[in-house]
Write a protein that holds these residues in place. Structure first.
Motif, PDB file in Angstrom:
ATOM      1  N   SER A 237       0.855  -1.319  -0.012  1.00  0.00           N
ATOM      2  CA  SER A 237      -0.175   0.039  -0.075  1.00  0.00           C
ATOM      3  C   SER A 237       0.771   1.261  -0.031  1.00  0.00           C
ATOM      4  O   SER A 237       0.465   2.205  -0.586  1.00  0.00           O
ATOM      5  CB  SER A 237      -0.826  -0.017   1.077  1.00  0.00           C
ATOM      6  OG  SER A 237      -1.979  -1.205   1.158  1.00  0.00           O
ATOM      7  N   GLU A 238       2.118   1.256   0.653  1.00  0.00           N
ATOM      8  CA  GLU A 238       2.835   2.268   0.662  1.00  0.00           C
ATOM      9  C   GLU A 238       3.463   2.668  -0.761  1.00  0.00           C
ATOM     10  O   GLU A 238       3.565   3.539  -1.084  1.00  0.00           O
ATOM     11  CB  GLU A 238       4.036   2.204   1.604  1.00  0.00           C
ATOM     12  CG  GLU A 238       3.476   2.211   3.158  1.00  0.00           C
ATOM     13  CD  GLU A 238       4.532   1.989   4.119  1.00  0.00           C
ATOM     14  OE1 GLU A 238       5.816   1.683   3.688  1.00  0.00           O
ATOM     15  OE2 GLU A 238       4.451   1.647   5.467  1.00  0.00           O
ATOM     16  N   GLN A 241       0.929   4.051  -2.900  1.00  0.00           N
ATOM     17  CA  GLN A 241       0.622   5.318  -2.612  1.00  0.00           C
ATOM     18  C   GLN A 241       1.896   6.368  -3.178  1.00  0.00           C
ATOM     19  O   GLN A 241       1.561   7.583  -3.674  1.00  0.00           O
ATOM     20  CB  GLN A 241       0.821   5.862  -1.066  1.00  0.00           C
ATOM     21  CG  GLN A 241      -0.406   5.362  -0.135  1.00  0.00           C
ATOM     22  CD  GLN A 241      -0.526   5.697   1.356  1.00  0.00           C
ATOM     23  OE1 GLN A 241       0.533   5.857   1.540  1.00  0.00           O
ATOM     24  NE2 GLN A 241      -1.512   5.040   1.902  1.00  0.00           N
ATOM     25  N   ASP A 244       0.906   6.607  -6.734  1.00  0.00           N
ATOM     26  CA  ASP A 244      -0.355   7.592  -7.060  1.00  0.00           C
ATOM     27  C   ASP A 244       0.103   9.206  -6.934  1.00  0.00           C
ATOM     28  O   ASP A 244      -0.578   9.752  -7.466  1.00  0.00           O
ATOM     29  CB  ASP A 244      -1.455   7.039  -6.012  1.00  0.00           C
ATOM     30  CG  ASP A 244      -2.128   5.933  -6.335  1.00  0.00           C
ATOM     31  OD1 ASP A 244      -1.949   5.146  -7.532  1.00  0.00           O
ATOM     32  OD2 ASP A 244      -2.772   5.297  -5.414  1.00  0.00           O
ATOM     33  N   GLN A 245       1.089   9.176  -5.922  1.00  0.00           N
ATOM     34  CA  GLN A 245       1.346  10.559  -5.881  1.00  0.00           C
ATOM     35  C   GLN A 245       2.603  11.185  -6.685  1.00  0.00           C
ATOM     36  O   GLN A 245       2.372  12.313  -7.120  1.00  0.00           O
ATOM     37  CB  GLN A 245       1.864  10.709  -4.155  1.00  0.00           C
ATOM     38  CG  GLN A 245       2.335  11.767  -3.764  1.00  0.00           C
ATOM     39  CD  GLN A 245       2.646  12.230  -2.354  1.00  0.00           C
ATOM     40  OE1 GLN A 245       2.716  10.932  -1.576  1.00  0.00           O
ATOM     41  NE2 GLN A 245       2.773  13.246  -1.755  1.00  0.00           N
TER      42      GLN A 245
END
Length: 611
Positions: A237-238, A241, A244-245
């Protein structure tokens, strides 16, 4: 051997006393102790302290006695007396009904635990059925969780599948399915149940039972597996992220990612051996095996499967005994063969015995005939080493396969024969142990329904907090009073008070010189005298039973043994018989002499006539 004989005498004594009981009151007096002075809780269930003691010290004949089994059977079908006489088909329908309506029964128990339905659910039989149904559903969830892979997986180890191009592959693989979430709820419920059991029994008693250790290991492995899986999900998940960022491109194949982020986009064949998801999958496989082995705990409830389960448990004990000799022989040959062939790494037709790992594998699988003789052959012409290898390998196979394995089979056969000879007693003893685990109050609802606290739990919690506060206030008040008294009293007053206490103690001990506390007696009697009367009644019952036992022992001894008077009569009969035989012998001798004289006279007369 002498101590074992004394132990058998004690066991025969308690079984003999139980065999002489003539009514329910006498049976309860033996099984429960002072039945009239025990304060039963709300369920009015006897304490069965003697049965628990007999199970602890494995007095199997006492527990398997019909009187004891009748008492246990009555308590087992508490509030279900009509079900006891029903056929197996009716009982199966009742179990099926509980399986279907278990969530509704749990809700009804949460709302009204003291109703008739709540009392029925608190009966030992219904608790056993509810827990067995819950565990069966848990095993079904384990099967359903693996059902999507019965026909094979969707992607190979070198392939990746994502829902959209910008998704990281590991985010999809580490997500928990609905079956895994339900399995986690069941595991949490079982953990809470084990915590309550440790709190009630204590750590020492909890560790004594092997089934508790199996439960603890199974649940610990489940927790470790899901924790490792959750850690892998957090790391993925990290990485997602970060993508996505900072990543603007819609396709990750055209983007160069940092190594710690790119790792989570790799296929399974590029994962590290210490990857949390790989560790999670391995631990989960072990936990599944232990979960299915937990079925053996409920098998003693059935007359057909109970003796088989007991035989299996005894077999496991024999295997552990055998493992001592097995490991000693195995290590000896493993180290010896490794020392012999460790210098020939790459110079053999196979890598057997060149490393410790290969030595272990070769010797272990040779027990089952899965190793080849070529394991000792070298590519070089070193016949001396090969001959020693042949000899050691042959001696190992003869020792392990011909001697030790057959010895293990003989041990298992012996244990099975011992259980078969006394199968009824062994099964009833194991069934009583299973029943007693459901007689205690509490743990009515199985996992995961026990995670939701009922109104009764809140009520008991408030009562315990209230009792703790009352004790705390009393202790503080008493300490304050003691401080005031110690400040007011001088040494003379303390001395007078001390002598008065001593005098009162002596008077009390003089009055109770013949009423010393025994194992059937409580040490502190309340003013009402209820405990004392109950003790007297229990003592009367025990005296009657012991007197009956002594009279029976005397009768048996008189029937089996010969007293002194009977020995004197036997001596007189023998002496009179001897005199009679001597007289008959003398008479026969005289008659024989007369016959000889007559024959000689007749022979003389005939001889004279002939002359």
């Amino acid at each position: 051997n002498d101590y074992r004989k004394l132990s058998m005498q004690c066991k025969d004594f308690v079984v003999g006393v139980l065999d002489l009981c003539r009514d329910t009151e006498e049976v309860e007096a033996i099984l429960n102790g002072d039945v009239n002075i025990h304060l039963y809780p709300e369920h009015h269930r006897p304490s069965l302290s003697r049965i628990k003691l007999a199970i602890k010290y494995e007095v199997k004949k006492f527990v398997a006695h019909p009187n004891c089994q009748q008492q246990l059977l009555t308590m087992w079908y508490e509030n279900l007396s009509g079900l006891r006489q029903q056929s197996i088909a009716v009982k199966f329908l009742a179990v099926f009904g509980v399986s279907i309506g278990l969530p509704f029964l749990a809700i009804a128990y949460w709302i009204a635990p003291c109703s008739k339905l709540g009392r029925t659910l608190r009966s030992p039989f219904m608790k056993f059925v509810a827990h067995a149904v819950s565990f069966t559903i848990f095993l079904g969830l384990l099967v359903v969780n693996a059902s999507d892979r019965f026909e094979g997986v969707k992607n190979l180890p070198n392939e990746t599948i994502t829902d959209h191009p910008k998704q990281i592959f590991r985010v999809k693989t580490t997500q928990f399915s609905w079956t895994e979430l339900l399995i986690m709820k069941w595991v949490l419920g079982m953990i809470w149940s084990e915590c309550k059991e440790i709190w009630e029994e204590g750590p020492r008693e909890y560790v004594v039972h092997l089934w508790n250790l199996l439960d603890f290991g199974m649940l610990s492995i489940f927790v470790a597996s899901f924790t490792a899986r959750f850690m892998a999900f957090l790391k993925a998940s990290e990485a997602q992220q970060y993508v996505d960022q900072y990543v603007q491109d819609d396709d990750l194949n055209n983007v160069t990612l940092p190594p710690e982020v790119a790792y989570f986009t790799y296929a399974r064949n590029k994962w590290l051996p210490s990857d949390p998801q790989i560790i999670s999958e391995g631990l989960y496989a072990i936990a599944v095996v232990l979960s299915f082995s937990r079925i053996a705990y409920i098998l003693p409830a059935n007359e057909s499967f109970g003796p088989l389960q007991i035989s299996l448990g005894r077999t496991v004990k024999d295997i552990f005994k055998f493992m001592v000799i097995f490991i000693m022989v195995f290590l000896a040959f493993m180290i010896g063969m490794f020392n012999l062939y460790s210098y020939y790494l790459g110079a053999k037709y196979n890598p057997a015995f060149t490393t410790v790992e290969e030595s272990f594998k070769t010797l272990f699988w040779s027990i089952f005939g899965l190793s080849e003789v070529i394991s000792v052959v070298l590519k070089y012409d070193h016949k001396f080493i090969e001959n020693i290898g042949y000899v050691l390998y042959g001696v190992y196979n003869v020792t392990m396969v011909v001697v030790l394995l057959n010895m293990l089979i003989a041990m298992i056969n012996n244990s099975y024969q011992e259980i078969e000879e006394d199968a009824d007693v062994e099964w009833k003893f194991a069934r009583a142990k299973l029943w007693l685990s459901y007689f205690d109050e509490g743990r009515t609802l199985p996992a995961p329904f026990n995670l939701v606290p009922s109104p009764k739990s809140f009520y008991y919690l408030i009562l315990r907090i209230k009792m703790c506060l009352i004790k705390l206030c009393k202790s503080k008040a008493k300490s304050c009073e003691n401080d005031v008294e110690m400040g007011m009293l001088n040494s003379k007053q303390r001395k007078v008070r001390f002598h008065s206490i001593i005098q009162n103690t002596e008077n009390f001990s003089g009055k109770n010189a013949y009423n010393k506390p025994t194992r059937y007696q409580v040490t502190a009697l309340p003013p009402s005298g209820f405990y004392y009367l109950g003790h007297l009644q229990h003592t009367k019952i025990m005296k009657r039973l012991i007197k009956r036992y002594v009279l029976k022992a005397q009768v048996d001894r008189e029937n089996d043994e010969v007293n002194e008077g009977e020995l004197k009569e036997i001596k007189q009969d023998i002496s009179s018989l001897r005199y009679e035989l001597l007289e008959e012998k003398s008479q026969a001798t005289g008659e024989l002499a007369k016959l000889i004289q007559q024959l000689s006279d007749k022979f003389g007369k005939t001889l004279n006539k002939d002359i």
